[in-house]
Design a protein around this motif. Structure first.
Motif, PDB file in Angstrom:
ATOM      1  N   ARG A  65       0.847  -1.189   0.000  1.00  0.00           N
ATOM      2  CA  ARG A  65       0.000   0.000   0.000  1.00  0.00           C
ATOM      3  C   ARG A  65       0.885   1.243   0.000  1.00  0.00           C
ATOM      4  NH1 ARG A  65      -2.838  -3.552  -0.960  1.00  0.00           N
ATOM      5  NH2 ARG A  65      -4.872  -4.112  -0.090  1.00  0.00           N
ATOM      6  N   ILE A  66       0.340   2.348  -0.524  1.00  0.00           N
ATOM      7  CA  ILE A  66       1.075   3.607  -0.528  1.00  0.00           C
ATOM      8  C   ILE A  66       0.165   4.719  -0.017  1.00  0.00           C
ATOM      9  CG2 ILE A  66       2.560   2.928  -2.434  1.00  0.00           C
ATOM     10  CD1 ILE A  66       0.870   4.710  -4.238  1.00  0.00           C
ATOM     11  N   SER A  67       0.779   5.752   0.538  1.00  0.00           N
ATOM     12  CA  SER A  67       0.041   6.939   0.932  1.00  0.00           C
ATOM     13  C   SER A  67      -0.156   7.835  -0.283  1.00  0.00           C
ATOM     14  CB  SER A  67       0.805   7.689   2.027  1.00  0.00           C
ATOM     15  OG  SER A  67       0.965   6.889   3.177  1.00  0.00           O
ATOM     16  N   GLY A  91       8.728   8.221   2.165  1.00  0.00           N
ATOM     17  CA  GLY A  91       7.940   7.727   3.282  1.00  0.00           C
ATOM     18  C   GLY A  91       6.515   7.379   2.927  1.00  0.00           C
ATOM     19  N   LYS A 117       9.654   5.160  -1.593  1.00  0.00           N
ATOM     20  CA  LYS A 117      10.098   4.670  -0.289  1.00  0.00           C
ATOM     21  C   LYS A 117      10.857   5.765   0.461  1.00  0.00           C
ATOM     22  CE  LYS A 117      10.918   1.440   2.814  1.00  0.00           C
ATOM     23  NZ  LYS A 117       9.846   0.835   3.634  1.00  0.00           N
ATOM     24  N   MET A 145      -4.251   7.499  -1.117  1.00  0.00           N
ATOM     25  CA  MET A 145      -3.777   6.695  -0.002  1.00  0.00           C
ATOM     26  C   MET A 145      -4.509   5.357   0.048  1.00  0.00           C
ATOM     27  SD  MET A 145      -3.679   7.665   4.040  1.00  0.00           S
ATOM     28  CE  MET A 145      -3.005   6.527   5.239  1.00  0.00           C
ATOM     29  N   HIS A 200       4.349   1.806   2.049  1.00  0.00           N
ATOM     30  CA  HIS A 200       4.168   1.005   3.252  1.00  0.00           C
ATOM     31  C   HIS A 200       4.457  -0.462   2.931  1.00  0.00           C
ATOM     32  CE1 HIS A 200       2.571   4.638   4.927  1.00  0.00           C
ATOM     33  NE2 HIS A 200       1.563   4.650   4.063  1.00  0.00           N
ATOM     34  N   ALA A 201       5.694  -0.741   2.665  1.00  0.00           N
ATOM     35  CA  ALA A 201       6.146  -2.090   2.346  1.00  0.00           C
ATOM     36  C   ALA A 201       7.651  -2.126   2.438  1.00  0.00           C
ATOM     37  CB  ALA A 201       5.682  -2.513   0.939  1.00  0.00           C
ATOM     38  N   GLU A 202       8.182  -3.332   2.589  1.00  0.00           N
ATOM     39  CA  GLU A 202       9.635  -3.506   2.624  1.00  0.00           C
ATOM     40  C   GLU A 202      10.157  -3.563   1.196  1.00  0.00           C
ATOM     41  OE1 GLU A 202      13.012  -6.701   4.242  1.00  0.00           O
ATOM     42  OE2 GLU A 202      10.858  -7.095   4.482  1.00  0.00           O
TER      43      GLU A 202
END
Length: 367
Positions: free
Chosen positions: A272-274, A358, A355, A326, A361-363
């Motif tokens: 997921r991403i903001s 910020g 990334k 988001m 939301h992931a590695e």
């Protein structure tokens, strides 16, 4: 007759519907039973019968090994009279599977440790395979399957695949069993291959629903303790077979794996991403060198003049600003990035930038 056909048609449609239902992974694919594991074996041996592609005379340990072997066979030879171009020193490795009995055949991997050019056409002589405790658990011998070729002379060489490593299917016989008492234990412990609290909690719930409340208890994020029910105490193997066949929906961390060398990108389902705006534009810089030649007329007595010219052109593609809201799914992310015409290598840079901002939301794993 029409009624029978209708019933068959309904059953066929129901079967198709059931086959399309997404199933989880089996417990046997997610976790392993504690104590049931492979054991690594290793040994040193000689491969003979090579067509001049073996070790050279500079490989002293091959000569010593060959002389020692001949002496054990009752043949006295001198090191100076031994040529090893048809012999190669190798390391032999194998995995001893659980519950392997005396006489069980296992595959072995043979790898050259000298300067042999190829192991094609060779045969491995009897080689003891030892475990970490120094005990011999298997003995390997047989013809190698290399699956490659290497030919050439002083000026050129042709090679296909890797000629200094080969396999021997069923090339080793197990001579010693690894002690493991399966018996009729009252408690079994399963270890997840990839620890995850959600997955182990789902396994706990699935097992208790199938065999009764209290049969399974979680130990930590990667372990599960299972009490064998009373009606399975004398049928532990049957209980394990039924348990490992249960389906569990596995969970995993959100992860994006990228390989910058090959341009490969693998994106997990839960990424997921903001809210973020991504602008993509390529800058193309083209530099070309030309020479302008000026020559005098015939019989004019002048000189030829060469003037170098450098042409530089810069082209910047129009960047499209894409706003991603988001919490969008990976499908939305892929659609948005495809809309701006990003190539795989561009996507790697975009993911790294998101990334760094910020918003991802992931590695992010870079290979």
């Amino acid at each position: 007759m029409n009624r029978s056909l209708a019933v068959i048609l309904v059953l066929f449609i129901v079967t198709l519907m059931l086959s399309n239902i997404a199933r989880g992974a089996r417990i046997k694919d997610l976790a392993t039973l504690e104590g049931v594991r492979d054991n690594q074996l290793v040994g040193y041996g000689l491969v003979v019968g090579l067509n001049g592609t073996g070790d050279s005379d500079k490989t002293q340990f091959t000569i010593q090994s060959l002389v020692s072997m001949m002496e054990r066979l009752g043949v006295s030879v001198s090191k100076g009279d031994v040529k090893v171009d048809n012999v190669a020193a190798v390391m032999v490795t194998a995995s001893l599977p659980p519950f392997a009995k005396n006489g069980t055949k296992i595959d072995v991997l043979v790898s050259s440790i000298g300067d042999a050019q190829s192991l094609a056409g060779g045969a491995l002589l009897m080689t003891p395979l030892k475990g970490p405790d120094g005990q011999v658990y298997a003995v390997a011998q047989g013809a190698l399957v290399v699956g490659s070729l290497a030919f050439g002379g002083k000026a050129a060489k042709v090679q296909s695949n890797h000629p200094t490593v080969g396999r021997i299917p069923d090339g080793a016989l197990v001579e010693r069993e690894v002690p493991y008492i399966f018996g009729n234990p009252e408690t079994l412990t399963y270890r997840l291959k990839d620890y995850d609290f959600t997955t182990v909690a789902r396994m706990n719930q699935t097992i208790n629903m199938a065999f009764g409340e209290g049969v399974a208890q979680t130990i930590d994020g990667g372990s599960l303790s299972i009490s064998v029910p009373a009606n399975f105490r004398e049928r532990t193997v049957e209980f394990v077979a039924n348990l490992e066949g249960l389906d569990v929906e596995a969970d995993s961390m959100a992860r994006i794996v990228v390989n910058e060398r090959t341009g490969t990108i693998v994106v997990g389902e839960d990424v997921r991403i903001s809210t973020v705006a991504v602008s993509h534009g390529n800058l193309n810089l083209v530099i070309s060198e030309n020479a302008q030649v000026s020559q005098p007329n015939p019989f004019a007595g002048g000189q030829t003049v060469v003037t170098p010219q450098t042409d530089i052109s810069v082209k910047e593609d129009k960047g499209n600003l894409i706003v991603m809201e988001m919490g969008v799914s990976i499908g939305d992310v892929a659609s948005a990035l495809n809309a701006i015409g990003a190539t795989p290598r561009d996507l790697i840079a975009i993911f790294q930038a998101i990334k760094a901002a910020g918003a991802l939301h992931a590695e992010l794993v870079v290979l």
